[in-house]
Design a protein around this motif. Sequence first.
Motif, PDB file in Angstrom:
ATOM      1  N   GLU A   1       5.829 -31.905 -30.156  1.00  0.00           N
ATOM      2  CA  GLU A   1       4.376 -32.056 -30.143  1.00  0.00           C
ATOM      3  C   GLU A   1       3.836 -32.034 -28.713  1.00  0.00           C
ATOM      4  OE1 GLU A   1       2.202 -32.024 -32.523  1.00  0.00           O
ATOM      5  OE2 GLU A   1       3.708 -31.783 -34.087  1.00  0.00           O
ATOM      6  N   MET A   2       4.529 -32.686 -27.772  1.00  0.00           N
ATOM      7  CA  MET A   2       4.059 -32.687 -26.387  1.00  0.00           C
ATOM      8  C   MET A   2       4.159 -31.286 -25.779  1.00  0.00           C
ATOM      9  SD  MET A   2       3.093 -35.749 -26.176  1.00  0.00           S
ATOM     10  CE  MET A   2       2.585 -35.728 -24.473  1.00  0.00           C
ATOM     11  N   LEU A   3       5.219 -30.543 -26.093  1.00  0.00           N
ATOM     12  CA  LEU A   3       5.342 -29.180 -25.577  1.00  0.00           C
ATOM     13  C   LEU A   3       4.276 -28.275 -26.173  1.00  0.00           C
ATOM     14  CD1 LEU A   3       6.841 -27.153 -23.846  1.00  0.00           C
ATOM     15  CD2 LEU A   3       8.470 -26.809 -25.705  1.00  0.00           C
ATOM     16  N   LYS A   4       4.015 -28.414 -27.471  1.00  0.00           N
ATOM     17  CA  LYS A   4       2.954 -27.627 -28.089  1.00  0.00           C
ATOM     18  C   LYS A   4       1.604 -27.963 -27.487  1.00  0.00           C
ATOM     19  CE  LYS A   4       2.602 -26.811 -32.362  1.00  0.00           C
ATOM     20  NZ  LYS A   4       2.454 -26.980 -33.825  1.00  0.00           N
ATOM     21  N   LEU A   5       1.368 -29.246 -27.236  1.00  0.00           N
ATOM     22  CA  LEU A   5       0.097 -29.653 -26.634  1.00  0.00           C
ATOM     23  C   LEU A   5      -0.074 -29.030 -25.254  1.00  0.00           C
ATOM     24  CD1 LEU A   5      -2.437 -31.398 -26.810  1.00  0.00           C
ATOM     25  CD2 LEU A   5      -1.118 -33.296 -25.881  1.00  0.00           C
ATOM     26  N   SER A   6       0.980 -28.990 -24.476  1.00  0.00           N
ATOM     27  CA  SER A   6       0.907 -28.378 -23.150  1.00  0.00           C
ATOM     28  C   SER A   6       0.655 -26.877 -23.244  1.00  0.00           C
ATOM     29  CB  SER A   6       2.209 -28.654 -22.383  1.00  0.00           C
ATOM     30  OG  SER A   6       2.149 -28.168 -21.078  1.00  0.00           O
TER      31      SER A   6
ATOM     32  N   GLY B   1       0.152 -36.126 -16.746  1.00  0.00           N
ATOM     33  CA  GLY B   1       0.394 -37.241 -17.670  1.00  0.00           C
ATOM     34  C   GLY B   1       1.131 -36.802 -18.919  1.00  0.00           C
ATOM     35  N   MET B   2       0.782 -35.631 -19.452  1.00  0.00           N
ATOM     36  CA  MET B   2       1.508 -35.107 -20.608  1.00  0.00           C
ATOM     37  C   MET B   2       2.977 -34.868 -20.269  1.00  0.00           C
ATOM     38  SD  MET B   2      -0.989 -32.423 -22.603  1.00  0.00           S
ATOM     39  CE  MET B   2      -1.172 -31.341 -21.211  1.00  0.00           C
ATOM     40  N   ILE B   3       3.230 -34.369 -19.064  1.00  0.00           N
ATOM     41  CA  ILE B   3       4.610 -34.090 -18.663  1.00  0.00           C
ATOM     42  C   ILE B   3       5.389 -35.396 -18.545  1.00  0.00           C
ATOM     43  CG2 ILE B   3       6.064 -33.046 -16.912  1.00  0.00           C
ATOM     44  CD1 ILE B   3       4.311 -31.120 -18.598  1.00  0.00           C
ATOM     45  N   TRP B   4       4.797 -36.418 -17.933  1.00  0.00           N
ATOM     46  CA  TRP B   4       5.497 -37.696 -17.793  1.00  0.00           C
ATOM     47  C   TRP B   4       5.758 -38.335 -19.154  1.00  0.00           C
ATOM     48  CZ3 TRP B   4       1.781 -39.000 -13.266  1.00  0.00           C
ATOM     49  CH2 TRP B   4       2.371 -38.605 -12.066  1.00  0.00           C
ATOM     50  N   MET B   5       4.813 -38.187 -20.086  1.00  0.00           N
ATOM     51  CA  MET B   5       5.004 -38.784 -21.414  1.00  0.00           C
ATOM     52  C   MET B   5       6.072 -38.061 -22.221  1.00  0.00           C
ATOM     53  SD  MET B   5       1.244 -39.886 -22.793  1.00  0.00           S
ATOM     54  CE  MET B   5       1.216 -41.606 -23.179  1.00  0.00           C
ATOM     55  N   GLY B   6       6.190 -36.758 -22.039  1.00  0.00           N
ATOM     56  CA  GLY B   6       7.120 -35.998 -22.863  1.00  0.00           C
ATOM     57  C   GLY B   6       8.422 -35.627 -22.199  1.00  0.00           C
ATOM     58  N   ALA B   7       8.588 -35.996 -20.900  1.00  0.00           N
ATOM     59  CA  ALA B   7       9.793 -35.569 -20.189  1.00  0.00           C
ATOM     60  C   ALA B   7      11.057 -36.191 -20.773  1.00  0.00           C
ATOM     61  CB  ALA B   7       9.671 -35.925 -18.699  1.00  0.00           C
ATOM     62  N   PHE B   8      10.972 -37.421 -21.270  1.00  0.00           N
ATOM     63  CA  PHE B   8      12.166 -38.048 -21.844  1.00  0.00           C
ATOM     64  C   PHE B   8      12.562 -37.393 -23.162  1.00  0.00           C
ATOM     65  CE2 PHE B   8      14.428 -41.283 -24.290  1.00  0.00           C
ATOM     66  CZ  PHE B   8      15.386 -41.684 -23.375  1.00  0.00           C
ATOM     67  N   PHE B   9      11.577 -36.939 -23.931  1.00  0.00           N
ATOM     68  CA  PHE B   9      11.845 -36.336 -25.245  1.00  0.00           C
ATOM     69  C   PHE B   9      12.152 -34.844 -25.144  1.00  0.00           C
ATOM     70  CE2 PHE B   9       8.631 -39.721 -25.748  1.00  0.00           C
ATOM     71  CZ  PHE B   9       9.416 -40.643 -26.395  1.00  0.00           C
ATOM     72  N   SER B  10      11.699 -34.216 -24.059  1.00  0.00           N
ATOM     73  CA  SER B  10      11.964 -32.792 -23.836  1.00  0.00           C
ATOM     74  C   SER B  10      12.366 -32.602 -22.376  1.00  0.00           C
ATOM     75  CB  SER B  10      10.726 -31.952 -24.171  1.00  0.00           C
ATOM     76  OG  SER B  10      10.974 -30.585 -23.926  1.00  0.00           O
ATOM     77  N   PRO B  11      13.649 -32.603 -22.066  1.00  0.00           N
ATOM     78  CA  PRO B  11      14.078 -32.539 -20.656  1.00  0.00           C
ATOM     79  C   PRO B  11      13.631 -31.288 -19.927  1.00  0.00           C
ATOM     80  CG  PRO B  11      15.896 -33.213 -22.085  1.00  0.00           C
ATOM     81  CD  PRO B  11      14.790 -32.766 -22.978  1.00  0.00           C
ATOM     82  N   CYS B  12      13.363 -30.215 -20.631  1.00  0.00           N
ATOM     83  CA  CYS B  12      12.940 -28.975 -19.987  1.00  0.00           C
ATOM     84  C   CYS B  12      11.432 -28.895 -19.785  1.00  0.00           C
ATOM     85  CB  CYS B  12      13.405 -27.766 -20.800  1.00  0.00           C
ATOM     86  SG  CYS B  12      15.194 -27.601 -20.893  1.00  0.00           S
ATOM     87  N   LEU B  13      10.702 -29.946 -20.153  1.00  0.00           N
ATOM     88  CA  LEU B  13       9.245 -29.927 -20.015  1.00  0.00           C
ATOM     89  C   LEU B  13       8.795 -29.805 -18.553  1.00  0.00           C
ATOM     90  CD1 LEU B  13       6.814 -29.967 -21.879  1.00  0.00           C
ATOM     91  CD2 LEU B  13       6.719 -32.446 -21.653  1.00  0.00           C
TER      92      LEU B  13
END
Length: 591
Positions: A483-488, A545-557
């Motif tokens: 979801e965070m990658l799609k949002l980005s 902020g989106m990257i910091w929130m999703g970096a743990f769930f998606s390491p390639c973010l």
Amino acid sequence: SNSDDDIGEEKAESHDPEQIFQNIQYQKEIMYNIRCRPWPMRQKLRALRQAKEIVLKYEGRLTRTRGYQAAGAELWRKFIRLAYNFAVTFIPWEMRIKKIESHFGSGVASYFIFLRWLFGINIVLTIMTGAFVVLPELLAGAPFGSTVSKTIPKERIASAQDLDTIWSLGARLKPLFIGYLQYSVLFYGYYGHDRKIGKAGYRLPLAYFLVGMAVFAYSFIILLKKMAKNSRMSLASASDENYTFCWRLFCAWDYLIGNPEAAESKAAAIVNSIREAILEEQEKKKSKNLAVTISLRIIANILVLLSLAGSIYIIYFVVDRSQRLERTKKELTLWEKNEVSVVVSLITMIAPSAFELVAALEMYHPRTTLRFQLARVLVLYLGNLYSLIIALLDKVDSMSVTDSDINNNASNSTTFLATKILSKEDNLSTTIPDARIKRNSIVTLEESRTQGLMVSDSLVNKTVSINTQNPQGQCWETYVGQEMLKLSIIDMIFTVASILLIDFFRGLCVRYLSDCWCWDLESKFPEYGEFKIAENVLHLVYNQGMIWMGAFFSPCLPAFNVLKLIGLMYLRSWAVLTCNVPHQQVFRASR
């Protein structure tokens, strides 16, 4: 005296340039003050002749020495400057930023400097996650297809490379959308649970956790360092509200401007700012209707609070609605698949403009209005991110409860059916209808309808078979990362669309339709657009902020964000130089 002459000659014979210089100064002083000396004429003539000889003999030597020193220093300065110019070519986008700075001033250039700074941060984050998490998993981890979390179900391989599947990143819980991206190093669920991997015994789970903490620690430290560096400048800039006319008269010019058009615009802006300051001083002496002003400001703040609450509710509602649709509908439309990301991106794009309209009711000073706008947009972006992550976690929690209920029901049904088969051992044959339970688990009872099959252990083992593999199965961390990658990605698409529609096509209309229109399109509506420093800088903050929130769930973010920032740099710089005009009112929004 003879002793003084000898001392002067000894000093002159010295090779120290400083002593030679002091002696020459001493001899020149004697020459200038010789008439005031209480000496006989013969002694004055001898001292004057000796002083002239020393000056003529050694001044040339001193001049050559100092000339060599000055020439060497000048060559060194030129070398340092050439080395700096050579090093500048290796600084990313330095010449591009300097060009923007010369046309639009340092305010607009601060956005691109900030973007480059974030680019550097994401480069470091990408190296950290790539070197200690992604590469060890690719080199020493279990290969693709070896475990359940790295294997695409056979019935889904045919649609794994469909465009719809790739676009949705496998984020929806429908079997159709499970593709190769979901079962890749992009997301948390791909990484194995083995304590050690490879021959060296690399502890990947520990490294994953420590790298996740290091990402936040590095970001926190680099932010503190940057804030400490700018704090003195921010405190110094706060004093320009006093002595208004002095600041605008003596300190308003931007000496980095090198374009004539930008210089004319800047001069006109300074004149307008001085006129505005005069009007402000005159307005202070006028009586104001405080009741009307206070009422309008209260109404404006109520509208802002309602907008913030509405945006948070809409995001939570959309996430909850998507969950209900996934439960009830078998196939989702394109809008239903991406409505969460689209709605969040629309809110972040439309709400700041709405806040700007509401701010007109408050009748604050433009600088005060800008500060309120910054605070409101920042609260909006943070509220959107936090409401999105809370809604996603609530959805994950409800999914976990549903999955546990289904697993319990499946286990009970399987036990009941197996007992029913074993209770009919006196019969030599039995027929059990197919039973399927579908959600996040599938329980299949396969049997042979052939009459006369003996009931035995092999029959039981064949008859009762549980498919515990979840074809849509994914851990909740993978779902949040998707979801965070799609949002980005959606945010990037909306940013490109807004640049093309608001800046490029608007500029084309103003340029080519101004001659045949009823009014002057360049000086009146819609006119050429100005680069909105505050909103664009806060958009970068929201994106990070989106990257910091999703970096743990998606390491390639972070790696994806590096590509996104590169695209933003070239696209924004092209739009600024092609479609925008310098600001008429310059605000110090860079800090």
